[in-house]
Design a protein around this motif. Structure first.
Motif, short mmCIF file in Angstrom:
data_model
loop_
_atom_site.label_atom_id
_atom_site.label_comp_id
_atom_site.label_asym_id
_atom_site.label_seq_id
_atom_site.Cartn_x
_atom_site.Cartn_y
_atom_site.Cartn_z
N LEU A 12 80.07 21.51 69.92
CA LEU A 12 79.76 22.85 70.40
C LEU A 12 81.03 23.57 70.83
O LEU A 12 81.24 24.74 70.53
CB LEU A 12 78.77 22.78 71.57
N LEU B 32 78.12 15.93 71.07
CA LEU B 32 77.46 17.23 71.10
C LEU B 32 78.31 18.28 71.81
O LEU B 32 78.58 19.34 71.24
CB LEU B 32 76.07 17.09 71.73
N PRO B 33 78.79 18.00 73.04
CA PRO B 33 79.66 18.98 73.69
C PRO B 33 80.91 19.30 72.87
O PRO B 33 81.31 20.45 72.76
CB PRO B 33 80.06 18.30 75.00
N TYR C 184 68.80 22.36 65.49
CA TYR C 184 68.10 21.13 65.87
C TYR C 184 67.94 20.12 64.74
O TYR C 184 68.31 18.95 64.90
CB TYR C 184 66.74 21.52 66.44
N SER D 28 78.46 28.74 77.59
CA SER D 28 77.82 27.41 77.53
C SER D 28 76.31 27.55 77.40
O SER D 28 75.67 26.71 76.78
CB SER D 28 78.21 26.57 78.76
N GLU D 29 75.75 28.61 77.97
CA GLU D 29 74.31 28.84 77.75
C GLU D 29 74.05 29.14 76.28
O GLU D 29 73.08 28.64 75.70
CB GLU D 29 73.82 30.01 78.61
N ALA E 78 75.76 28.00 73.89
CA ALA E 78 75.92 26.73 73.19
C ALA E 78 74.64 25.92 73.26
O ALA E 78 74.09 25.54 72.24
CB ALA E 78 77.08 25.95 73.79
N TYR E 79 74.16 25.66 74.49
CA TYR E 79 73.07 24.71 74.64
C TYR E 79 71.69 25.32 74.38
O TYR E 79 70.75 24.63 74.07
CB TYR E 79 73.11 24.06 76.02
N ARG E 80 71.56 26.63 74.56
CA ARG E 80 70.21 27.19 74.39
C ARG E 80 70.02 27.87 73.06
O ARG E 80 68.91 27.99 72.59
CB ARG E 80 69.93 28.18 75.52
N ASN F 64 80.79 22.75 82.30
CA ASN F 64 80.59 22.39 80.89
C ASN F 64 81.90 22.44 80.12
O ASN F 64 82.23 21.53 79.37
CB ASN F 64 79.60 23.36 80.24
N LEU G 190 72.12 25.01 69.89
CA LEU G 190 71.42 23.74 69.83
C LEU G 190 70.05 23.90 69.17
O LEU G 190 69.65 23.13 68.31
CB LEU G 190 71.26 23.19 71.25
#
Lengths: 299, 285
Positions: B90, B86-87, B192, B180-181, B183-185, A16, B188
């Motif tokens: 973040l 998005l990345p 939303y 990164s977890e 970030a995305y979990r 990532n 995000l």
């Protein structure tokens, strides 16, 4: 098993991050790439003609190899300045009203209004310009000054452009006025100044750098606007001498001639050079305003 | 002197009110005049058929090709841009948070890109196109529009992610998740609604912009069936039809403008609503 899971998670994190860094690098290089690409493409023109020759003569005859951009640059400047003259007072007054006086429900109405105004595509502004602004100029405004015109003039372009940049400048101004500490205004009010004196001597003065950079950003936005202006400004390639004359801004030149340029390499190169000029001018205004606004925020 | 002080304030308050009303009125007039001119011209034929033989002479046919083309173009480029934005947003708010200088520089660059006029993106897209030997096609248009809306999307998302409290970030890390977890979990989910707004904003830009696709998509009466084919877009269809000398064709342009305005209004209403909905997972502090 536990360890394996951890390995996978670490790997996923690494992947990532690398993707993110790759994207970041690309995005950071993009402005450079934009400028470089346009520069390389305009090389052919600059080999034949000197850069001064192109920028400061006004003869545009692609068929006989004359590519003077002066009248287009001047048209662009005039439309931009004119539109700013219209937009600036409206934005300032509205921004002060919204940040200092307005009640909650006014803000609740104005936020969507500004958002929608900012979201309307430029081609719609162009259609509206043809429907409303051009007749307005030719039937009402021009006769007021004793001028006969079709309405497709610099003034029509400027009015349309002004409405287009109002939401943009307004948003920045609101942010600027909001960022002025309340202690300052409270101190002024406590010393017996009226609300209006506080605005005049504290808010406008403190926010001055912010106001200037908001206008700078407005200029750069207006300068690059293409379709809407193109549709109402008349597109006659000579140096305009008054606001009731048709003009031919730089972006309109690029947009209007994309079809013809394919056959002649010099022509194409000249248009790419115009895009480069546009890019550089907009970048300079942007750069200056952004630097000013960052200075203002850190102060 | 004292009275003048109040009079001056009174005058300016009136002026302020007038200019605020002016802005509201401007929007109302724009929407009203487009709909007033466009709605009577609107017919089922307009939105269900592609241009037929005599379309540009005022005969039968519609602008389905432009509607579908615009839709393809902006959906594809919004998805592509999302994949990049998005990345990046973040990354800026999680990994770069500690490095204030780097973060500000990145924001500065994004703001610069945000300010680049769309016609310049169009010219750049054209350069890319001839460099790779592409012809004017849906693909070239998608690339151009993607480049054009990335800065818009990233900055909009960035503004949303900025508001996530640092405590949430720390809580997530302290429970053992990787960054990164987090970030995305966590980020995000928390943001939303804001992200949907950002995506819709970029989508609206993509569907409405004409200057960036002028060079790159070409124009055709057919609905594209592959990425390599040229395509029509709604803004360009309006632009070209309005340039035609025949009154019937111009009137169709007004109808097309009404359709586009309608789309844009729906998008901004959706964006407004989305910030109210999807709040379920949000943790309030």
């Amino acid at each position: 098993m536990m360890l394996q899971n951890r390995e996978i998670r670490r790997l996923r994190d690494r992947l990532n991050v690398s993707w993110m860094i790759v994207i970041l690098a690309i995005v950071l290089f993009l402005p450079l790439l934009l400028g470089l690409g346009l520069f390389v493409q305009s090389g052919l023109l600059l080999k034949e003609l000197s850069i001064w020759n192109v920028l400061f003569t006004s003869q545009w005859m692609p068929m006989s190899g004359k590519f003077g951009l002066l009248s287009f640059i001047l048209s662009s400047l005039m439309v931009t300045v004119l539109s700013l003259l219209i937009a600036c007072p409206v934005c300032l007054l509205t921004a002060i009203h919204l940040t200092q006086y307005a009640k909650r429900y006014v803000l609740n109405i104005m936020h969507p209004v500004i958002d929608i105004l900012a979201g309307i595509p430029s081609v719609i502004y162009g259609v509206w310009g043809i429907l409303a602004v051009v007749p307005l100029v030719s039937k009402y405004i021009a006769p007021l000054f004793g001028v006969q015109t079709s309405g497709y003039t610099l003034l029509a372009g400027a009015i349309v452009l002004a409405i287009m940049i109002i939401p943009f400048i307004l948003n920045i101004l609101i942010e600027v006025f909001r960022s002025i500490p309340t202690e300052l205004t409270e101190a002024s009010l406590a010393l017996g100044a009226t609300r209006w004196q506080t605005i005049k001597f504290v808010i406008l003065r403190k926010g001055f750098p912010g106001i200037i950079s908001a206008l700078g950003l407005g200029i750069s936005r207006a300068f690059g606007e293409t379709i809407a202006v193109l549709m109402v400004v008349g597109n006659v390639a000579k140096i305009p001498t008054g606001i009731f004359q048709p003009g031919y801004p730089l972006p309109a030149l690029i947009a209007n001639n994309y079809g013809e340029m394919m056959s002649i390499p010099m022509y194409q190169s000249a248009l790419m050079f115009s895009a480069l000029v546009l890019f550089v001018i907009v970048m300079l205004f942007n750069l200056a305003s952004r630097i000013a606004i960052t200075k203002f925020e850190t102060k | 002197m004292k009275y003048f002080r109040y009079k001056e304030e009174k005058i300016f308050r009136v002026l302020m009110l007038v200019s605020t009303l002016f802005i509201v009125l401007a929007l109302a007039i724009i929407i009203f005049s487009i709909l007033y001119k466009g709605l009577p011209m609107l017919s089922w034929e307009m939105i269900s058929q592609t241009p037929k033989g005599g379309f540009y002479l005022g005969k039968e046919g519609g602008i389905l090709n432009a509607i579908i083309g615009s839709f393809y173009l902006s959906v594809c480029s919004t998805l592509l841009a999302l994949f990049v934005s998005l990345p990046l947003a973040l990354f800026m708010n999680i990994y770069l948070k500690r490095y204030k200088f780097v973060l500000n520089t990145v924001r500065f660059f994004l703001d610069l890109l945000w300010g680049v006029p769309s016609i310049v993106y169009g010219a750049f897209g054209f350069i890319i196109m001839i460099h790779f030997g592409l012809r004017a096609s849906l693909l070239a248009g998608i690339i151009t529009v993607t480049l054009f809306i990335i800065p818009i999307m990233v900055r909009a998302m960035d503004e949303v992610f900025k508001t996530v409290p640092v405590g949430l970030y720390e809580a997530s890390l302290s429970l053992g998740s990787t960054r990164s977890e987090t970030a995305y979990r966590v980020f995000l989910r928390q943001c939303y609604p804001g992200i949907i707004t950002a995506v819709l904003l970029a989508f609206g830009r993509g569907i409405g912009d004409a200057a960036s696709v002028l060079f790159t998509t070409g124009f055709t009466d057919h609905i594209p069936v592959s990425l390599m084919q040229p395509t029509a877009t709604l803004p360009l269809a309006i632009f070209f039809q309005l340039g035609a000398p025949i009154a019937e064709v111009q009137e169709r342009a007004y109808a097309a403008a009404a359709i586009l305005t309608f789309f844009i209004l729906i998008i901004s209403i959706l964006a407004r609503l989305s910030s109210g909905k999807f709040q379920r997972n949000k943790i309030n502090f």
